[in-house]
Design an enzyme around this catalytic site. Structure first.
Site, PDB file in Angstrom:
ATOM      1  N   LYS A  53      -9.337 -38.591   8.860  1.00  0.00           N
ATOM      2  CA  LYS A  53      -9.185 -38.108   7.559  1.00  0.00           C
ATOM      3  C   LYS A  53      -9.706 -39.285   6.270  1.00  0.00           C
ATOM      4  CE  LYS A  53      -5.878 -34.345   8.751  1.00  0.00           C
ATOM      5  NZ  LYS A  53      -4.708 -33.920   8.344  1.00  0.00           N
ATOM      6  N   GLN A  97       0.919 -35.437   6.267  1.00  0.00           N
ATOM      7  CA  GLN A  97       0.515 -34.954   7.580  1.00  0.00           C
ATOM      8  C   GLN A  97       1.841 -34.480   8.250  1.00  0.00           C
ATOM      9  OE1 GLN A  97      -2.617 -35.363   9.184  1.00  0.00           O
ATOM     10  NE2 GLN A  97      -1.569 -34.102  10.551  1.00  0.00           N
ATOM     11  N   ASP A 120      -4.285 -29.335   1.085  1.00  0.00           N
ATOM     12  CA  ASP A 120      -4.197 -28.950   2.438  1.00  0.00           C
ATOM     13  C   ASP A 120      -3.921 -27.300   2.274  1.00  0.00           C
ATOM     14  OD1 ASP A 120      -4.303 -29.938   4.809  1.00  0.00           O
ATOM     15  OD2 ASP A 120      -2.423 -30.810   5.023  1.00  0.00           O
TER      16      ASP A 120
END
Ligand code: NDP
Length: 283
Positions: A53, A97, A120
């Protein structure tokens, strides 16, 4: 008939180039799009994902910072850090995460992220925005699947889409996105009786289960579009999806490979969401 391949790597490359162009334009206006990625603990897969990422972001001109914390970080400390990032105008996207260490409540943590920075798309506000068709952030995996359908010029109106899997991050938002494009949607899950009877009717099948070879050629209508979200390992330890690719490839009209399908698209859509967050903040 052999299916047409939907090349996720190629489309992701195109999307990254578009993101790079829009990022450069934003930078020219004095705004540096920035993503803060939080990794708690030492989960090996999470370490790989977060590294990707950061690299993807840097390559497209986005500024990504990886904040690493020990597995024994307290939930209160994590929430406090997220709140600080929420208040920092130089940060446009915040990604925590998953999975988090067991002593943390992942739902509470995600709900602490400002919806304006929820790149997200896991916040309840983002899910709600998707449900009612308002601007928000779409979860990256189903968003990437929709981009693949768009890219092959597939008109979903009136088509029957079957989504296998109903997780909050893939199956449910996927179904909602297909519905918004006027598809008729069936969601299947572990309690679905006679899955094959459903999939055989489908013009589009999205498999998001996490079980290798769970979709076989006899379950697919000739010419259907098959999108494989699954990530599994075969006997040789190689990455594979939920779809029996060799078999289904002979029946479907379009098919996504694993690897090289939904995976790279998921990564690309995080960049899109981060850029979008920065553009919205810039007004
Ligand atoms: P979950 O485990 O949260 O959900 C799996 C879903 O599959 C559940 O809804 C479950 O039903 C359903 N299911 C299980 N067995 C069957 C069955 N025999 N028939 C029909 N449905 C079944 O997984 P995720 O949604 O998080 O992920 C799904 C897959 O996608 C995984 O392999 C994951 O690794 C992959 N993935 C890939 C990404 C990418 O970037 N390529 C990103 C995210 C996920 P029930 O709800 O009844 O339990």
């Amino acid at each position: 008939m052999t299916a047409n391949l939907i090349d996720g790597n190629a489309l992701a490359r195109k999307i990254r180039a578009e993101v790079a162009g829009r990022t450069a334009a934003l930078k020219a206006k004095g705004v540096q799009p920035a993503l803060a990625i939080i990794l708690v603990g030492e989960d090996p897969a999470s370490q790989v994902y977060t590294k990707h990422k950061v690299n993807d972001s840097t390559e497209t001109g986005l500024d990504a910072t990886l904040e690493r914390y020990p597995a024994d970080m307290s939930e209160a400390q994590l929430l406090a850090r997220i709140k600080t990032l929420n208040d920092d105008p130089a940060v446009h996207g915040i990604l925590v995460q998953l999975p988090l260490p067991k002593h943390m409540d992942a739902h509470k943590v995600i709900e602490t992220i400002s919806p304006a920075k929820d790149v997200d798309g896991f916040h309840v506000a983002s899910a709600g925005a998707l449900m009612v068709g308002q601007p928000g952030f779409w979860p990256c995996t189903p968003y990437g699947c929709m981009k693949m359908l768009e890219n092959i010029g597939y008109d979903l109106r009136g088509k029957h889409a079957v989504v296998i899997g109903r997780s909050n991050i893939v199956g449910k938002p996927m179904a909602m996105m297909l519905l918004q494009k006027n598809a008729t949607v069936t969601i299947c899950h572990s309690a679905t009786k006679d899955l094959k009877a459903h999939t055989l009717q489908a013009d589009v099948i999205v498999a998001a289960v996490g079980k290798r070879n769970m979709l076989t050629a006899d379950m697919v209508k000739p010419g259907a579009v098959v999108i494989d979200v699954g990530m599994n390992r075969n006997d040789e330890g190689k990455l594979c999806g939920d779809v029996d690719f060799a078999g289904v490839n002979e029946v479907a009209g379009w098919i996504t490979p694993v690897p090289g399908g939904v995976g790279p698209m998921t990564r690309a859509m995080l960049l899109v969401n981060t850029l979008e967050a920065a553009e919205r903040a810039a007004g």
